[in-house]
Design an enzyme around this catalytic site. Structure first.
Site, PDB file in Angstrom:
ATOM      1  CE  LYS A  76      33.867  46.525  37.596  1.00  0.00           C
ATOM      2  NZ  LYS A  76      35.200  46.062  37.654  1.00  0.00           N
ATOM      3  CB  SER A 151      37.110  49.544  38.259  1.00  0.00           C
ATOM      4  OG  SER A 151      37.209  48.228  37.821  1.00  0.00           O
ATOM      5  CB  SER A 175      39.051  46.534  39.470  1.00  0.00           C
ATOM      6  OG  SER A 175      39.638  47.458  38.951  1.00  0.00           O
TER       7      SER A 175
HETATM    8  N1  GLN Z   1      43.277  50.305  38.703  1.00  0.00           N
HETATM    9  C1  GLN Z   1      43.793  49.732  37.688  1.00  0.00           C
HETATM   10  C2  GLN Z   1      43.499  50.395  36.276  1.00  0.00           C
HETATM   11  O1  GLN Z   1      43.139  51.525  36.399  1.00  0.00           O
HETATM   12  C3  GLN Z   1      42.851  48.252  37.717  1.00  0.00           C
HETATM   13  C4  GLN Z   1      41.885  48.373  37.226  1.00  0.00           C
HETATM   14  C5  GLN Z   1      41.112  47.148  37.223  1.00  0.00           C
HETATM   15  O2  GLN Z   1      41.460  46.261  37.977  1.00  0.00           O
HETATM   16  N2  GLN Z   1      40.003  46.870  36.407  1.00  0.00           N
HETATM   17  O3  GLN Z   1      43.755  49.880  35.285  1.00  0.00           O
END
Ligand code: GLN
Length: 485
Positions: A76, A151, A175
Site C-alpha cells: 500500500k 482505504s 481499511s
Molecule cells: N473508512 C474509515 C475512514 O474513512 C477507515 C479508514 C481506515 O481504516 N484507514 O476513516
C-alpha cells in the site's frame, strides 16, 4: 500461475518449478495488461522488482531461502519505501521519495520478498471507497462500475484481480477488512501493537495497524511471520513473541464458541449480505462450533466516537505537511503564511480537509472536554463491551460491511452515509482487537465478507478459524471473469 495462492507459489519456488524472475515477470505483465482499467497501482516497480527477483533466485541457489524468498507482493502506498515514491494517495506527497523503508517493508525485504509496486488508496487512508485518492478511483474487478472499498482499495483490487498474490494494507477503522470483503479476498487486521507502525504514514496513531491481504487465511498467516514483532522505533509496538501462525492453522473447531452480536444483524444490514453470512455460520455449526447470542450494547457509539478520535489525531499528525520540509509547496508564495495556507489548501483534498477541521475543532480549548475527552470515555466503554463478550465466547462473527460494493460516485457526496460503511469494523479498532474478513459467498454476483473478531493477540486462532472454513468452501478461489487469464 496467477490463480495460485501465495503459499502454493512458495511451494513451487521451493521445488524449483518456477523461478522468482518468472513469477515476478508474470505478475508485472498482468499489471501492465489489466491495471489500465482497474487503476490499483500508483507506482509499478518493473526494473527493481526484476532485480530483486534475480537476487532472490541467487539466494535460493545458495540454499539461503526462507518461505517468503522470491514471492512478489505489492505494498500500500502508505508505507515508506527507500528510493520509491510514497504518495499516500495525496497530491501533498506526489513528489515524495522516502529515504528509508518502513519496518514492514524492511522486514519483508529482508525475508526476500519482491516489491511489484505501490498500490492506490484513499488520500491519507481516509475513505471507504478509494474515491478520495489524488490518483483517481480504483475499480472493483468484480464490476468496474463499482468501488473496491477503502482505504486499502488498491491492494484489495490488485489481489482480487490476481495482479499480485498478496499485498500489505493498513486498517484504522476497517481499511483492510472492508475492501477485502468488497473484493472477495482475505484480510487480517492484527491486534494494535502487533506490527510496527514505523515508516507507515500516520493517520490516527492510536488506531492504525498494518496487516496482510491475500487470497487465503494460510497466506495471511505466512506474511505476519516476517512483518510482526517488536520494533524499538515504535513505542506502541508490543514485545510479545510472534507465534508460528502457520502451525496454528490446523486447530480443530470442535467446541469453539462463536459470539453473534445482536447489533451486527440489525435493520441496516443488506438482506443478501445477511443470507451469505448466515450460510457461512451454518458451515461453522457443521464444523462443531457452538453459536452464542451476545450483545455489544455500546456498538452504536462506535462511529460517532471514531469520527472524533480519528480526525483529532489526524489533525495533529497532518500538521507536519506545511510545504517547508518535504511534500507539496505552492508556487510563488507571498509570505510564510501564504505558503502554509496555499500549500495545505492545494495539497490536500476535500475529505482530508474536512477531517483536519473537525479534529482541530474537537481538540480546541473549550471543546476538548466536550468532544475528545468524551470520545475517549466512550471508547473505553466499547472496549469494555468486548471484554465482557470474550468472557463467554472465543471469537465473534458477523458481516464485515453492511452492503456489497456500491457504485462509483454513489456515496461520494454524502460523508455520513460513507462513514456508515465501517459500522461493523470501527469498534474493533477502537478496542485495539484483531479482526479478519474472509470471502463468504456472493450477493447478486458481488462478494460478501464474513468478519471474525478475536481476543488480544489471538491472531493464530482467527487464522485457524478462517482456514478451517476455507478448507470446506471455495469462495476464496473464485476470480472475476475478466481477470481469469
Ligand atoms: N473508512 C474509515 C475512514 O474513512 C477507515 C479508514 C481506515 O481504516 N484507514 O476513516
Amino acid at each position: 500461475m496467477h490463480d495460485k495462492t501465495l503459499s502454493e507459489l512458495s511451494a513451487l519456488l521451493e521445488a524449483g518449478e518456477v523461478s522468482s524472475v518468472e513469477l515476478t515477470r508474470h505478475f508485472l505483465d498482468r499489471i501492465e495488461r489489466l491495471d489500465g482499467t482497474l487503476n490499483s497501482f500508483i507506482t509499478v516497480c518493473r526494473e527493481s522488482a526484476l532485480a530483486e527477483a534475480e537476487a532472490a533466485d541467487a539466494r535460493r541457489a545458495r540454499g539461503e531461502a526462507g518461505p517468503l524468498t522470491g514471492l512478489p507482493i505489492a505494498h500500500k502506498d502508505i508505507f515508506c519505501t527507500d528510493g520509491v515514491k510514497t504518495s499516500c494517495g495525496s497530491r501533498m506527497l506526489d513528489n515524495f521519495v522516502a529515504p528509508y523503508d518502513a519496518t514492514v517493508v524492511e522486514r519483508l525485504k529482508a525475508a526476500g520478498v519482491v516489491m511489484l509496486g505501490k498500490t492506490n488508496m484513499d488520500e491519507f487512508a481516509m475513505g471507504s471507497s478509494n474515491e478520495t485518492s489524488y490518483y483517481g478511483p480504483v475499480k472493483n474487478p468484480w464490476d468496474t462500475t463499482r468501488v473496491p472499498g477503502g482505504s486499502s482499495g488498491g491492494s484489495a483490487a490488485a489481489v482480487a484481480a490476481r495482479l499480485a498474490p498478496a499485498a500489505t494494507g493498513t486498517d484504522t477503522g476497517g481499511s483492510i477488512r472492508q475492501p477485502a470483503a468488497l473484493c472477495g479476498i482475505t484480510g487480517l487486521k492484527p491486534t494494535y501493537g502487533r506490527i510496527s507502525r514505523w515508516g507507515m504514514i500516520a493517520f490516527a496513531s492510536s488506531l492504525d495497524q498494518a496487516g496482510p491481504m491475500a487470497q487465503t487465511a494460510e497466506d495471511c498467516a505466512l506474511l505476519p511471520q516476517a512483518m510482526a514483532g517488536f520494533d524499538s522505533r515504535d513505542s506502541t509496538c508490543m514485545e510479545e513473541p510472534v507465534p508460528d501462525y502457520r502451525a496454528a492453522l490446523e486447530q480443530p473447531l470442535e467446541g469453539l464458541r462463536i459470539g453473534l452480536p445482536r447489533e451486527f444483524f440489525d435493520e441496516g444490514l443488506d438482506a443478501g449480505v445477511k443470507a451469505a453470512v448466515e450460510a457461512a455460520l451454518a458451515v461453522y455449526r457443521e464444523l462443531g462450533a457452538e453459536m452464542v447470542e451476545i450483545s455489544l450494547p455500546r456498538m452504536s457509539l462506535s462511529v460517532p466516537t471514531y469520527y472524533v478520535v480519528a480526525p483529532a489525531e489526524c489533525s495533529s499528525n497532518l500538521s507536519r505537511f506545511e510545504g517547508v520540509r518535504y511534500g507539496y509547496r505552492c508556487e510563488d508564495p507571498k509570505d510564510l503564511e501564504d505558503m502554509y495556507l496555499r500549500s495545505r489548501g492545494e495539497g490536500f483534498g476535500a475529505e482530508v480537509k474536512r477531517r483536519i477541521m473537525v479534529g482541530t475543532y474537537a481538540l480546541s480549548a473549550g471543546y476538548y472536554d466536550a468532544y475528545y475527552l468524551k470520545a475517549q470515555k466512550a471508547r473505553r466503554l466499547i472496549a469494555e463491551d468486548f471484554r465482557k463478550a470474550f468472557e463467554q465466547v472465543d471469537v465473534i462473527m458477523g458481516p464485515t460491511a453492511p452492503t456489497t460494493a456500491f457504485g462509483l460516485g454513489e456515496k461520494a457526496d454524502d460523508p455520513v452515509t460513507m462513514y456508515l460503511s465501517d459500522i461493523y469494523t470501527i469498534a474493533v479498532n477502537l478496542a485495539g482487537l484483531p479482526g479478519m474478513s474472509i470471502p463468504a459467498g456472493f450477493s447478486d454476483g458481488l462478494p460478501v465478507g464474513l468478519q471474525i473478531i478475536g481476543k488480544y493477540f489471538d491472531e493464530g486462532r482467527l487464522l485457524a478459524v478462517a482456514h478451517q472454513y476455507q478448507q470446506r468452501t471455495d469462495w476464496h478461489r473464485r476470480l472475476p471473469d475478466a481477470c481469469a487469464d
